[in-house]
Write an enzyme that holds these catalytic residues in place. Structure first.
Site, mmCIF file in Angstrom:
data_model
loop_
_atom_site.group_PDB
_atom_site.id
_atom_site.type_symbol
_atom_site.label_atom_id
_atom_site.label_comp_id
_atom_site.label_asym_id
_atom_site.label_seq_id
_atom_site.Cartn_x
_atom_site.Cartn_y
_atom_site.Cartn_z
ATOM 1 C CE LYS A 68 -4.304 -1.420 0.226
ATOM 2 N NZ LYS A 68 -5.423 -0.660 -0.812
ATOM 3 C CB SER A 317 -0.744 -8.192 -1.207
ATOM 4 O OG SER A 317 -1.579 -8.934 -0.249
#
Length: 417
Positions: A68, A317
């Site tokens: 992110k 992720s």
């Protein structure tokens, strides 16, 4: 009204059509020296499991613990000095919050993060530690989101959307550039889908560099908002989401990310909760890496690939997960894989019965981890007691052997889990 909708759709189409690989490379330049270029990890275990050559892209080792940061930093660095001074805002209780906070601190911008009041204190403090102002509001994400929109309008903050923003998805797309640079003959890249920003950026960058590389999005079965929208031919909302992959628990994909994914994604695979939890356990056992539920979606999809013998990059992720949650997920994964077996047997209430059951379990090579001898649990007979036992097991076949050994010894087995 129809003309306004058409104009908005045209704008999105123009953005998709006019976004090129040069934009992703520009994002990479902005991120140089800020994000870690996480190196691929070849995985013999996952390779053997699925019949392809698997390489992990460990974004769980990224600064702030997830991908992110890439998108948040790329977005904020595009702002003017005046906009940075005025501040940025978002709503998030997860990875996006820390990504925005970190990026804002690095770029000298004031960051406001709206979180539900029930957000675990560890997440709140982690965000504050990165220099952000945290506003706790409401009991749900939607409450916090509405508060963030209210503050944005009142204070003139720039909104940093977690996925439905061109600069954000370009930043996320730099992940694909690193994969291709390190593994030039990669055949496929697996990327998780929440709102679609990560998948959009990765797919755009990959196809622009090498259209022959397959890009496959992965969603939880309980939150497959992009697949649902694809099936309906337009951005659509799920009535509810339910998944351990809370980072991907999104009801509605972005209209921009939908358009990018529709153009560039080759396929979407959905995975079950058990597949997610089992993949998390495998990652911990075989690679000594910690990830969150959403972080292992790509690994959970490996056994569902329609090809063999290819080089596959699976993106892990994120790794921001608290101890209590990971403990619960591991327990569930162990049960699903037949590594833990809990059952109850009724015994005659007389000496020697517990020793007899213990002998049977020892001979069956079952390691007892918990035992509860409960006389009051049996209501249909005063001459029997219930014995609840939890044992460590090898697999489901081992459990069957234990049940048979107990049955042969005269004990009926009531499976608890």
């Amino acid at each position: 009204m129809k003309e306004e909708v058409k104009a908005e759709q045209t704008t999105i189409e123009e953005i998709v059509a006019n976004t090129t690989i040069a934009d992703v490379y520009n994002a990479a330049k902005q991120l140089d020296g800020v994000v870690k270029k996480t190196k691929l990890i070849e995985s013999p275990f996952f390779s053997d499991m699925c019949g392809n050559n698997v390489y992990l892209k460990p974004e769980n080792l990224q600064n702030t613990g997830s991908f992110k940061l890439r998108g948040a930093y790329n977005k904020i660095c595009q702002l003017s000095d005046e906009e940075k001074k005025r501040g940025v805002i978002t709503a998030s209780a997860g990875n996006h919050a820390q990504g925005v906070a970190f990026a804002a601190k690095e770029l000298g911008a004031h960051a406001v993060i709206c979180m539900p009041a029930i957000t675990p204190i560890l997440k709140v403090e982690a965000t504050r530690a990165l220099g952000a102002e945290v506003v706790l509001h409401g009991d749900t994400f939607d409450d916090a989101y509405e508060k963030s929109l209210e503050l944005q309008k009142k204070k003139g903050y720039t909104y940093i959307h977690p996925f439905n923003d061109k600069e954000v998805l370009l930043g996320q797309g730099t992940t694909a550039l690193e994969i291709i640079d390190e593994l030039k003959d990669v055949d496929a890249i697996l990327v998780p889908i929440g709102g679609g920003g990560f998948a959009s950026g990765v797919a755009l960058a990959t196809k622009a560099v090498n259209p022959q590389v397959k890009v496959i999005g992965v969603e939880p079965e309980g939150a497959a908002c992009m697949e649902n929208s694809f099936n309906r031919g337009q951005v659509s909302s799920l009535s509810a989401v339910d998944t351990v992959a809370d980072g991907c628990a999104v009801k509605t994909p972005g209209d921009l990310t939908y358009a990018f994914c529709k153009k560039y994604l080759d396929q979407i695979i959905t995975v079950s909760e058990m597949e997610i939890m089992s993949s998390l356990l495998f990652l911990i056992e075989k690679h000594k890496l910690i990830a969150e539920g959403a972080g292992v979606l790509s690994l959970a999809a490996l056994n569902k690939l329609s090809f063999k013998g290819k080089k596959v990059a699976a993106i892990v992720s994120g790794g921001n997960i608290d101890i209590s949650t990971i403990s619960a997920l591991i327990d569930k994964a162990l049960i699903a894989r037949g590594r833990v077996f809990c059952f109850s047997v009724q015994l005659p209430d007389k000496p020697g019965q517990l020793m007899n059951v213990s002998r049977i379990l020892a001979e069956a090579n079952a390691n007892v981890t918990k035992l509860d001898h409960n006389q009051s649990k049996v209501t249909d007979s005063f001459k029997k007691v219930a014995l609840d036992i939890t044992v460590e097991t090898h697999n489901h076949d081992h459990i069957k052997k234990i049940i048979k050994a107990l049955n042969d010894g005269g004990y009926a087995v009531d499976i608890i889990y």
